[in-house]
Design an enzyme around this catalytic site. Structure first.
Site, PDB file in Angstrom:
ATOM      1  N   ARG A 176       0.817  -1.206   0.000  1.00 15.86           N
ATOM      2  CA  ARG A 176       0.000   0.000   0.000  1.00 15.86           C
ATOM      3  C   ARG A 176       0.856   1.263   0.000  1.00 15.86           C
ATOM      4  O   ARG A 176       0.391   2.346  -0.332  1.00 15.86           O
ATOM      5  CB  ARG A 176      -0.973  -0.022   1.188  1.00 15.86           C
ATOM      6  CG  ARG A 176      -2.016   1.070   1.176  1.00 15.86           C
ATOM      7  CD  ARG A 176      -3.296   0.664   1.931  1.00 15.86           C
ATOM      8  NE  ARG A 176      -3.053   0.048   3.203  1.00 15.86           N
ATOM      9  CZ  ARG A 176      -2.846   0.710   4.359  1.00 15.86           C
ATOM     10  NH1 ARG A 176      -2.847   2.033   4.351  1.00 15.86           N
ATOM     11  NH2 ARG A 176      -2.664   0.057   5.485  1.00 15.86           N
TER      12      ARG A 176
ATOM     13  N   TYR B  84     -16.011  15.020 -17.672  1.00 16.74           N
ATOM     14  CA  TYR B  84     -16.518  13.652 -17.604  1.00 16.74           C
ATOM     15  C   TYR B  84     -17.659  13.608 -16.594  1.00 16.74           C
ATOM     16  O   TYR B  84     -17.584  14.231 -15.526  1.00 16.74           O
ATOM     17  CB  TYR B  84     -15.382  12.715 -17.221  1.00 16.74           C
ATOM     18  CG  TYR B  84     -15.811  11.323 -16.829  1.00 16.74           C
ATOM     19  CD1 TYR B  84     -16.623  10.553 -17.671  1.00 16.74           C
ATOM     20  CD2 TYR B  84     -15.405  10.760 -15.622  1.00 16.74           C
ATOM     21  CE1 TYR B  84     -17.026   9.285 -17.314  1.00 16.74           C
ATOM     22  CE2 TYR B  84     -15.787   9.485 -15.259  1.00 16.74           C
ATOM     23  CZ  TYR B  84     -16.603   8.751 -16.095  1.00 16.74           C
ATOM     24  OH  TYR B  84     -16.998   7.495 -15.746  1.00 16.74           O
TER      25      TYR B  84
ATOM     26  N   ASP C  55      -7.428  17.692 -17.131  1.00 16.48           N
ATOM     27  CA  ASP C  55      -7.677  16.301 -17.505  1.00 16.48           C
ATOM     28  C   ASP C  55      -7.201  16.131 -18.944  1.00 16.48           C
ATOM     29  O   ASP C  55      -7.767  16.702 -19.870  1.00 16.48           O
ATOM     30  CB  ASP C  55      -9.163  15.977 -17.369  1.00 16.48           C
ATOM     31  CG  ASP C  55      -9.463  14.489 -17.550  1.00 16.48           C
ATOM     32  OD1 ASP C  55      -8.774  13.841 -18.364  1.00 16.48           O
ATOM     33  OD2 ASP C  55     -10.389  13.984 -16.890  1.00 16.48           O
TER      34      ASP C  55
ATOM     35  N   LYS D 262      -7.981   4.442 -20.332  1.00 14.56           N
ATOM     36  CA  LYS D 262      -8.259   4.760 -21.727  1.00 14.56           C
ATOM     37  C   LYS D 262      -7.006   4.595 -22.596  1.00 14.56           C
ATOM     38  O   LYS D 262      -6.539   3.477 -22.771  1.00 14.56           O
ATOM     39  CB  LYS D 262      -8.839   6.178 -21.812  1.00 14.56           C
ATOM     40  CG  LYS D 262      -9.931   6.481 -20.785  1.00 14.56           C
ATOM     41  CD  LYS D 262     -11.078   5.486 -20.796  1.00 14.56           C
ATOM     42  CE  LYS D 262     -12.310   5.949 -20.027  1.00 14.56           C
ATOM     43  NZ  LYS D 262     -12.151   6.156 -18.589  1.00 14.56           N
TER      44      LYS D 262
END
Length: 420
Positions: free
Chosen positions: A79, A133, A198, A223
């Site tokens: 982590r 988005y 973005d 993406k």
């Protein structure tokens, strides 16, 4: 010709000549492999790592708690960080031209971490430009992380800033209308407030927002960075100071990226320039054909090029979705195959209908992510899905928008050519 990128010293020993983007895409994050007798990057699946010196471990954990800097020496716990994921982060930072990058389990986890960093400093107000988005829009509007948002256009950013503004957020080209903003002008309007851009649609192949003043560059790495529809991830490219805070949030909240996903993303980056340029060339041609088709009311295609097209049909958009055979009707984008979806029904359904339409997301808008198929095969599929050709009404046509909008292809104006 790729723009050369400055390359940092390897292990503090030597500084090679500047390398082009295509070269960095292949080699960044892998520069040490040959010296280890390796060719492919190893996948480290360990969740924990042995240490017989607990005093040293305590010191390293204290250092991380203070600054969020990556611990020196061997890993501590999955982590806290992972060697395979770190290779991807190094490579993406190189491509975006930033000091660092921090990867997360999804794009929304990455955005959430940014908001939490700023909120932890008492800076909960966000200034944002639509469209974004749909889930990003919803996260800000609903205040799920305690943030408050002021929506504005690019010209209104400076006026919308407040003493508690922690972030300005834009997406260019925007999802799904492909609207573009002048990132340099927006960054200037932000003053000392960090600009988060973005860059999912453009990728560093078409633009590097950090070079235009953005402090934070967000990707849904699911993406184009992954590029094959088989990995989910998010990443923020930024300076080392902000990266340290993001690592602390990631450690505390657990939004870590799986090592196998890190490996797939690193592999995806190696073909990113080739994929983006090939798909963009096809998209530009499809935009041109769609703009000349009387069944299509409007085509949106960005000035910087790219593999995304948005178009509004004169008929029923749901019939087009139902009619494709080669093209896949599915949410998401950036894969090697072509995808099409109806934003008002899926990706932006969560946005209030009036806000959605006000941002230019009409009910007749379709968003298409162009893949690597042959352009004529894709056009054949679109042609039959659009249905019977009807004679256009007098005065009807695919009119262009103003220069503040994305380039809109029409019978007189071809889409902007891809820039290398």
């Amino acid at each position: 010709m790729d723009t050369p990128l400055d390359t940092p010293a390897y292990d503090g020993v030597r500084r090679p000549a500047p390398r082009a983007l295509a070269t960095e895409a292949v080699h960044a994050g892998r520069d040490d492999l040959a010296r280890q007798g390796l060719h492919a990057p190893p996948i480290d699946l360990s969740t924990t790592y042995p240490s017989y010196d607990s005093r040293a471990e305590a010191d390293r954990i204290d250092a991380f708690a203070a600054t969020g800097a990556e611990p020196d020496g061997p890993p501590v716990y999955g982590r806290l960080g992972n060697p395979t994921v770190a290779r991807f982060e190094t490579a993406l930072a190189r491509l975006e031209g930033t000091e660092a990058a921090v990867a997360f389990a999804s794009g929304m986890a990455a955005l959430s971490a940014v908001l939490l960093v700023r909120a932890s400093m008492g800076l909960r107000h966000v200034v944002a430009v639509r469209p974004l988005y749909g889930c990003s829009d919803h996260l800000l509007t609903a205040g799920l992380l305690g943030s408050e948002v002021t929506w504005t256009d690019p010209a209104g950013i400076a006026e919308a800033l407040r003493p508690d503004t922690g972030l300005v957020m834009v997406e260019s080209p925007a999802n799904p209308t492909l609207a573009e903003v002048d990132l340099r002008a927006v960054a200037h309007a932000c003053g000392s407030v960090p600009l988060l851009a973005d860059n999912t649609f453009a990728t560093p192949v078409l633009q590097r927002p950090a070079e235009q003043g953005a402090r934070l560059v967000l990707h849904s790495a699911t993406k184009y960075l992954g590029g094959h529809g088989d990995v989910m991830a998010g990443v923020v490219a930024c300076d080392e100071e902000f990266a340290g805070r993001l690592r602390q949030i990631r450690f505390a909240t657990g939004g870590v990226l799986h090592p196998l996903a890190g490996y797939l993303l690193l592999r995806g980056l190696s073909t990113l320039p080739v994929r983006v340029r090939a798909a963009s060339a096809t998209a530009a041609e499809l935009a041109r054909r769609l703009a000349a088709d009387p069944r299509v009311a409007r085509v949106h295609y960005p000035r910087i090029g790219g593999a995304m097209i948005a178009f509004e049909v004169n008929g029923d958009p749901h019939e087009v979705i139902a009619g494709v055979r080669l093209i896949t009707p599915a949410v998401s984008l950036g894969s090697v195959d072509t995808l099409i979806q109806h934003p008002a029904s899926i990706s932006h359904r969560i946005v209030d209908a009036d806000d959605r339409r006000g941002a230019g997301v009409s009910d007749r808008l379709l968003r298409m992510s162009v893949g690597l198929e042959d352009v004529d095969d894709l056009w054949t599929d679109l042609d039959q899905a659009l249905g019977e050709r009807r004679r256009p009404r007098r005065g009807a046509g695919n009119c262009a928008t103003s220069h503040s909008e994305p380039v809109v292809a029409n019978r007189a104006t071809a889409p902007t050519a891809l820039r290398s």
